[in-house]
Design a protein around this motif. Sequence first.
Motif, mmCIF file in Angstrom:
data_model
loop_
_atom_site.group_PDB
_atom_site.id
_atom_site.type_symbol
_atom_site.label_atom_id
_atom_site.label_comp_id
_atom_site.label_asym_id
_atom_site.label_seq_id
_atom_site.Cartn_x
_atom_site.Cartn_y
_atom_site.Cartn_z
ATOM 1 N N LYS A 155 0.843 -1.196 0.000
ATOM 2 C CA LYS A 155 0.000 0.000 0.000
ATOM 3 C C LYS A 155 0.874 1.241 0.000
ATOM 4 O O LYS A 155 0.625 2.199 -0.733
ATOM 5 N N ARG A 158 2.265 2.091 -3.368
ATOM 6 C CA ARG A 158 1.316 2.669 -4.325
ATOM 7 C C ARG A 158 0.997 4.117 -3.986
ATOM 8 O O ARG A 158 0.948 4.976 -4.862
ATOM 9 N N PHE A 159 0.812 4.381 -2.669
ATOM 10 C CA PHE A 159 0.553 5.762 -2.265
ATOM 11 C C PHE A 159 1.728 6.644 -2.609
ATOM 12 O O PHE A 159 1.566 7.758 -3.112
ATOM 13 N N PHE C 72 -14.595 4.741 8.179
ATOM 14 C CA PHE C 72 -13.630 3.654 8.034
ATOM 15 C C PHE C 72 -13.606 2.806 9.297
ATOM 16 O O PHE C 72 -13.608 1.574 9.234
ATOM 17 N N GLU C 78 -16.792 0.091 4.031
ATOM 18 C CA GLU C 78 -16.815 -1.178 3.308
ATOM 19 C C GLU C 78 -18.180 -1.427 2.703
ATOM 20 O O GLU C 78 -18.313 -1.832 1.548
ATOM 21 N N GLN C 79 -19.203 -1.164 3.531
ATOM 22 C CA GLN C 79 -20.569 -1.395 3.048
ATOM 23 C C GLN C 79 -20.872 -0.515 1.836
ATOM 24 O O GLN C 79 -21.468 -0.972 0.869
ATOM 25 N N LEU C 81 -18.742 0.607 -0.298
ATOM 26 C CA LEU C 81 -17.983 0.102 -1.442
ATOM 27 C C LEU C 81 -18.705 -1.066 -2.108
ATOM 28 O O LEU C 81 -18.649 -1.246 -3.319
ATOM 29 N N LEU C 82 -19.424 -1.863 -1.288
ATOM 30 C CA LEU C 82 -20.041 -3.068 -1.832
ATOM 31 C C LEU C 82 -21.439 -2.829 -2.391
ATOM 32 O O LEU C 82 -22.039 -3.731 -2.946
ATOM 33 N N PHE C 144 -9.299 15.346 -0.076
ATOM 34 C CA PHE C 144 -8.251 14.554 -0.732
ATOM 35 C C PHE C 144 -7.124 14.250 0.253
ATOM 36 O O PHE C 144 -6.718 13.100 0.422
ATOM 37 N N VAL C 148 -5.875 10.604 1.951
ATOM 38 C CA VAL C 148 -4.527 10.037 1.907
ATOM 39 C C VAL C 148 -4.065 9.655 3.304
ATOM 40 O O VAL C 148 -3.537 8.575 3.528
ATOM 41 N N TYR C 209 -10.566 6.346 -5.345
ATOM 42 C CA TYR C 209 -9.474 5.419 -5.679
ATOM 43 C C TYR C 209 -8.557 5.233 -4.475
ATOM 44 O O TYR C 209 -8.173 4.107 -4.140
ATOM 45 N N ILE C 210 -8.228 6.354 -3.816
ATOM 46 C CA ILE C 210 -7.340 6.279 -2.658
ATOM 47 C C ILE C 210 -7.998 5.506 -1.521
ATOM 48 O O ILE C 210 -7.369 4.665 -0.873
ATOM 49 N N ILE C 213 -7.778 1.802 -1.938
ATOM 50 C CA ILE C 213 -6.486 1.226 -1.536
ATOM 51 C C ILE C 213 -6.435 1.064 -0.020
ATOM 52 O O ILE C 213 -5.959 0.056 0.493
ATOM 53 N N HIS C 214 -6.961 2.046 0.699
ATOM 54 C CA HIS C 214 -6.955 1.939 2.156
ATOM 55 C C HIS C 214 -7.764 0.746 2.635
ATOM 56 O O HIS C 214 -7.429 0.126 3.633
ATOM 57 N N LEU C 215 -8.855 0.457 1.929
ATOM 58 C CA LEU C 215 -9.748 -0.605 2.402
ATOM 59 C C LEU C 215 -9.183 -1.985 2.159
ATOM 60 O O LEU C 215 -9.607 -2.936 2.789
ATOM 61 N N GLU C 216 -8.232 -2.110 1.241
ATOM 62 C CA GLU C 216 -7.704 -3.430 0.905
ATOM 63 C C GLU C 216 -7.225 -4.192 2.123
ATOM 64 O O GLU C 216 -6.590 -3.617 2.986
ATOM 65 N N LYS D 45 -12.421 -10.836 2.187
ATOM 66 C CA LYS D 45 -12.305 -9.588 1.451
ATOM 67 C C LYS D 45 -11.914 -9.833 0.003
ATOM 68 O O LYS D 45 -12.338 -9.098 -0.895
ATOM 69 N N ILE D 50 -12.806 -6.697 -2.563
ATOM 70 C CA ILE D 50 -12.207 -5.482 -1.984
ATOM 71 C C ILE D 50 -10.703 -5.537 -2.126
ATOM 72 O O ILE D 50 -10.067 -4.559 -2.514
ATOM 73 N N THR D 51 -10.122 -6.682 -1.823
ATOM 74 C CA THR D 51 -8.679 -6.846 -1.915
ATOM 75 C C THR D 51 -8.349 -7.666 -3.163
ATOM 76 O O THR D 51 -8.950 -8.713 -3.368
ATOM 77 N N PHE D 69 -25.865 -10.170 -2.486
ATOM 78 C CA PHE D 69 -25.063 -10.691 -1.384
ATOM 79 C C PHE D 69 -25.081 -9.687 -0.256
ATOM 80 O O PHE D 69 -25.419 -8.517 -0.435
#
Lengths: 242, 59, 216, 190
Positions: A155, A158-159, C72, C78-79, C81-82, C144, C148, C209-210, C213-216, D45, D50-51, D69
Amino acid sequence: MLKKFFHQFASPKSYFRIATKIQNPFLLIFVLLYVFALAWGLLFTPEDYIQGNSYRIIFMHVPASFVSQILFLIMAFCSVIFLVWRLKLSIYVAKSIAPIGAAVTFFALFSGSIWGIPTWGTWWQWDARITSTLILLIMYLGLISLHSSFNNYEKADRFFAIIVLAGVINIPIIKKSVDWWSTLHQSASITLTDAPSIDPLMLAPLFLSIFSFFGLIMGIVILSSRYEILLREQSKSWVKSL
Amino acid sequence: MKFYFESINEIFFMGGHGIYVWIVVIVLFTTLLLLILNFALRINRLVKEIKTFSQIKDN
Amino acid sequence: MIRLFFKELFKMVRQLRSWLGPLSVFVLILVAFPLTQDIDTKFSHQTTFSFLWIISLLVIMLSTEKVFLEDFDDGSMEQHLLKSYNFSDYVSAKVTSSFLLIGIPLSCMSWLFLQSAVAMTNLNLVSLLSFLLSNFIFINFCFFGNAVSLKRGSLLGLLIITPLLFPVLIILGKMLSAALLGLDYSNFLLLLLGCSLISGPLMPFVISYILKIHLE
Amino acid sequence: MIKVNNLSFSVNNKKLFHNLSFAISEGELIRISGSNGSGKTTLLKIMLGITPPKKGFIEKEFSFGEKEFEFLGHKNGLKTYLSVKDNLYLMDLKLNDKNLKVLNDLSLLDLMSETVGNLSYGQQKKLALARVILSKARLILLDEPFVGLDDDSKKLLEKFLFNHIKTGKSAVITSHIDIDLPYSEICLDD
């Protein structure tokens, strides 16, 4: 095809081998060359008739401020390669440039300030170049703290790449806008760009010092990128068998 | 190429500007030296660490 | 999209400290500023304007410090995002609602302060417009920076966005001095408008987009 | 319904799992087990998209994001400064008879105007589970759903999962706690 070539040639492993081999001679050559250029500039050139002897700082200041910007460009180039081809080596190199860039930018600012005392009578002026260099320094510092604030290296990488790209787009904008801004308030008493037509006697050591300082810094980049690779690839078998 | 200064004293003072020039030179070389030493020492330490760790794992 | 916006607005309205707090801080600073001056000194235009811009920027930074962190931490990001809508819609709903609750009141208060502090003749409407536009841009960029530095405190985001905002501040300053000299300032206003028109639709995509990445 | 092929994932060069393959068919309950830090949540995930996985890919019969889902992670997705009713509004749940009946079964009906921050952990978990239970999703993914629940609520959730599977829908859960349901297990320990 191209991707495969990159992956074979630019793997951290083979880069590390080559870097270890060339690092010491590379550093030595450019250190000697730079010392020679400095000695030439400091001792073997005539005095400037306006600024006196203090102009000799030019042989350290101009290379530093030139290299500080070039380093950011190299970092941005590496980040693009990383984002497009996912080449790990490029982000290792980009990351190892950041502290060096910060040090070089700091030195550029410092030497400029010292130079300002005898020539301008002040160590700081809010003029376009100085302000944008200060912003460059802040960006380097921000990048370093950004990368160190993530636990997950992927991560963080990428950041780091994204922010470098944002920064490199930002730099010309800042330069332009700051130029624009400073014209309104006052014009800088002496701008570094149009120096009073430099004598060829001074120009030759200046070019030599820029070139050799760039080489010297690239030598340090090789050194620090070796450290970065070791740090990040610790668990790989080729590192253990070193 | 001609040597510009006439005495060591003059090299030092450079007509009153010597102090600025030499401060910058000293700072430049300390910065470079610190950078190089810092990374070289870090690499050495890391290599040592990796070696001892892998030895302990092997045994 | 509209439903999402009302939900965000609802969440924000119910959480008073997220918008009433920064606004009160702004008022307090506005009060504090004249206290440092003698009662009969008249403020200069340039100083008052710069003061208002910088304070608005700081207050917006303060108010957006934890916008994404809350979602977060409690897992509702997360919810979002889905869900079936775009993730960037969620971001723009957040930006719009905080512009409504923070940006517009800030602009109006700055404008009122200006009325009381300096005698304005020909700049009334323009100054209000410039406050609105600049606050909109500030909010976008603060979001923004906040995205980050999601979990790492606001310092990091600040380091990244402040350089990005320098051109905007310079444009504002140039516009003001052109207006004070009686020159044509409409091109600066248009430039500002262009900045907000670019950052308005573009920023949600960058931010989402950022955040992904944080949620991954 | 979902097919996972040769999935690999690692964090900072530390491998979590390697070449993992399995499939979820209709009417099946999958339980993912493994020790702490073995990547259970990460696997969920990855399945949600997500990942991104390091290697391997996932075939899905439907695309996520079509109300097909429902997912509930460690974090409940509740706003602690809002009341239960307001949280239900944020979850897009209407207060009709059928939904209210389920909330009553979860003994949440008396707490409707209570602020969520004042509820106990188990009550908050139940409120979050209400969203899953009231959805008509074909696949539900739950991360440690039984943690913090009392016996009655646990039974209720098990009953719900049982009915859910019986109607030909599927579920994936991660859990340390044993459950009285027919499930197939995926163990992430080496």
